[in-house]
Design an enzyme around this catalytic site. Sequence first.
Site, PDB file in Angstrom:
ATOM      1  N   ASN A 207       0.828  -1.207   0.000  1.00 13.12           N
ATOM      2  CA  ASN A 207       0.000   0.000   0.000  1.00 13.12           C
ATOM      3  C   ASN A 207       0.865   1.260   0.000  1.00 13.12           C
ATOM      4  OD1 ASN A 207      -2.349  -1.373  -0.198  1.00 13.12           O
ATOM      5  ND2 ASN A 207      -3.154  -0.856   1.819  1.00 13.12           N
ATOM      6  N   CYS A 259      -7.979   2.839   3.108  1.00  9.66           N
ATOM      7  CA  CYS A 259      -6.730   2.076   3.231  1.00  9.66           C
ATOM      8  C   CYS A 259      -5.462   2.921   3.085  1.00  9.66           C
ATOM      9  CB  CYS A 259      -6.719   0.951   2.217  1.00  9.66           C
ATOM     10  SG  CYS A 259      -8.138  -0.128   2.391  1.00  9.66           S
ATOM     11  N   LYS A 262      -4.699   5.679   5.805  1.00  8.27           N
ATOM     12  CA  LYS A 262      -4.457   5.132   7.150  1.00  8.27           C
ATOM     13  C   LYS A 262      -3.215   4.239   7.167  1.00  8.27           C
ATOM     14  CE  LYS A 262      -7.197   0.933   7.853  1.00  8.27           C
ATOM     15  NZ  LYS A 262      -6.244  -0.088   8.167  1.00  8.27           N
TER      16      LYS A 262
HETATM   17  C1  UGA Z   1      -6.179  -0.374  -1.811  1.00  5.23           C
HETATM   18  C2  UGA Z   1      -5.201  -1.339  -2.511  1.00  5.23           C
HETATM   19  O1  UGA Z   1      -5.163  -1.056  -3.922  1.00  5.23           O
HETATM   20  C3  UGA Z   1      -5.617  -2.804  -2.303  1.00  5.23           C
HETATM   21  O2  UGA Z   1      -4.647  -3.674  -2.891  1.00  5.23           O
HETATM   22  C4  UGA Z   1      -5.677  -3.064  -0.792  1.00  5.23           C
HETATM   23  O3  UGA Z   1      -6.112  -4.395  -0.522  1.00  5.23           O
HETATM   24  C5  UGA Z   1      -6.660  -2.092  -0.150  1.00  5.23           C
HETATM   25  O4  UGA Z   1      -6.231  -0.731  -0.419  1.00  5.23           O
HETATM   26  C6  UGA Z   1      -6.649  -2.349   1.345  1.00  5.23           C
HETATM   27  O5  UGA Z   1      -5.590  -2.154   1.963  1.00  5.23           O
HETATM   28  O6  UGA Z   1      -7.632  -2.885   1.870  1.00  5.23           O
HETATM   29  P1  UGA Z   1      -8.634   0.593  -2.370  1.00  5.23           P
HETATM   30  O7  UGA Z   1      -8.423   1.504  -1.214  1.00  5.23           O
HETATM   31  O8  UGA Z   1      -9.912  -0.151  -2.501  1.00  5.23           O
HETATM   32  O9  UGA Z   1      -7.463  -0.540  -2.418  1.00  5.23           O
HETATM   33  O10 UGA Z   1      -8.501   1.490  -3.676  1.00  5.23           O
HETATM   34  P2  UGA Z   1      -7.481   1.720  -4.890  1.00  5.23           P
HETATM   35  O11 UGA Z   1      -8.106   1.244  -6.127  1.00  5.23           O
HETATM   36  O12 UGA Z   1      -6.142   1.197  -4.553  1.00  5.23           O
HETATM   37  O13 UGA Z   1      -7.452   3.308  -4.942  1.00  5.23           O
HETATM   38  C7  UGA Z   1      -7.002   4.087  -3.859  1.00  5.23           C
HETATM   39  C8  UGA Z   1      -6.987   5.559  -4.228  1.00  5.23           C
HETATM   40  O14 UGA Z   1      -5.931   5.834  -5.137  1.00  5.23           O
HETATM   41  C9  UGA Z   1      -8.251   6.085  -4.886  1.00  5.23           C
HETATM   42  O15 UGA Z   1      -8.600   7.320  -4.301  1.00  5.23           O
HETATM   43  C10 UGA Z   1      -7.868   6.278  -6.339  1.00  5.23           C
HETATM   44  O16 UGA Z   1      -8.595   7.313  -6.956  1.00  5.23           O
HETATM   45  C11 UGA Z   1      -6.402   6.637  -6.196  1.00  5.23           C
HETATM   46  N1  UGA Z   1      -5.615   6.327  -7.411  1.00  5.23           N
HETATM   47  C12 UGA Z   1      -5.411   5.041  -7.786  1.00  5.23           C
HETATM   48  C13 UGA Z   1      -5.050   7.362  -8.143  1.00  5.23           C
HETATM   49  O17 UGA Z   1      -5.214   8.556  -7.816  1.00  5.23           O
HETATM   50  N2  UGA Z   1      -4.300   7.058  -9.245  1.00  5.23           N
HETATM   51  C14 UGA Z   1      -4.079   5.786  -9.643  1.00  5.23           C
HETATM   52  O18 UGA Z   1      -3.362   5.585 -10.646  1.00  5.23           O
HETATM   53  C15 UGA Z   1      -4.653   4.748  -8.903  1.00  5.23           C
END
Ligand code: UGA
Length: 429
Positions: A207, A259, A262
């Site tokens: 993460n 996630c 935090k």
């Molecule tokens: C994240 C991790 O990707 C998972 O592998 C992990 O299991 C999870 O946390 C957790 O620890 O439980 P999640 O929080 O559901 O998953 O969401 P993501 O798809 O990872 O996105 C997180 C944030 O990053 C979002 O706000 C998204 O908009 C942002 N993001 C993502 C970007 O700004 N740019 C990107 O290229 C990718």
Amino acid sequence: MKKICVIGTGYVGLASGVCLAEIGHSVICVDNNKEKIDQLKKVICPIYEPGLEKLMAKNKKRLYFTTDIKDAVLKSDIIFIAVHTPTREDGETDLQFVENVSKEIALVIDKYKVIVSKSTMPVKTGQKIKEIISKFCKKGVEFDVVSNPEFLKEGTAIDDFLRPDRIVIGVESKKAEKIMRSIYSPIKAPLIFTSIESAEIIKHSCNAFLATKISFINTIANICEKNNANVEEVALAMGLDKRIGKHFLKAGIGFGGSCFPKDVSAFINVAEKSGYDFDLLREVKKINKQQRYNFIETVKDKILGFKNKKIAVLGLSFKPDTDDMREAPSIDIISSFLDSGAEVRVFDPVAIENAKKIFKDKIYYAKDIYDVANGCDVLIILTEWQEFYKMNLKRIKKLLKKPIIIDGRNIFEPKKMEKLGFKYYSIGR
Ligand code: UGA
């Protein structure tokens, strides 16, 4: 088929429980929230997660829901702990729920069980769980503690669980390794067996690394903006280098959710406790916050101040395909508009109910994309929902007071928008 119980029916617990039933196990999901359990018993999914309710219905013969933790633990051979592990203000992880559940498990078990931590936990939590269980369980009762962090993403939880890149399992005995191997045997993915401590650090590292990638590309976006370059072109070419990889290089208004924010703070705290200052991650956090403030400044600049302005906001959830607004950039951004005297209208395909809990009657909740734009000085995009890509831009232009769109997720082509007569601003291009 194994007898499994999953304690905690949040995102990770519920999705894991349902998917474990899908791969053939008998699963009891436990939660102390009776209302939630009553809903689940009626096959109503309390969270917005595409496909989850359907999968619950499909597996309802192997899936049970209860508030009775004792009974669930007694009936199960493997117990997954998937309760919340919130991060306190100072970055320290609040382990009270994990500790309470560990004690409850200890007081009940009467024969060998495997206790698996599924939630994200700081390194050495596995050892803490072991100590608590040893202290409170009956003399002579054997057990193993395993760390099996979950990597599923909200919005794609089922696919991530059933078709993962890898499954990480921290174990201390061959017996536990064999049991974990058989639980996951229906899933085709590499099983990585490590020590419990390594498994815990793997989860935080992943993460933290992904969050770093996002803050990195957002910084590149800011540099692009000042130098007439286009961050989308830069990210595409960077990502084709296999050592870098194309994922998580999407510039925008930064990461949110339950996630990354935090876990980044928790990992800084873990490092600190190990006598190491993880300055790099502090910077990742700082860049992420700053990205939101830069966006607010851009809006202010393009509409010449907020006083008496009407702002249309598209997208509230921290990312598409979820109604989750925890740590969503939209919260800081909308609050700042309101504090500066603007009127705010919002639309989100699923997060409106959650938004109402935060903003109450301070904003107008529109019924669709067009209702939100009506009579506004500017339209801003905060979440890249699929349906926003398809909006009728000519209609939007007619509805807006001024044809200004400020896009925090780069969903449109700047040239096309110019052609349509919009003043279109996005991130890093
Ligand atoms: C994240 C991790 O990707 C998972 O592998 C992990 O299991 C999870 O946390 C957790 O620890 O439980 P999640 O929080 O559901 O998953 O969401 P993501 O798809 O990872 O996105 C997180 C944030 O990053 C979002 O706000 C998204 O908009 C942002 N993001 C993502 C970007 O700004 N740019 C990107 O290229 C990718």
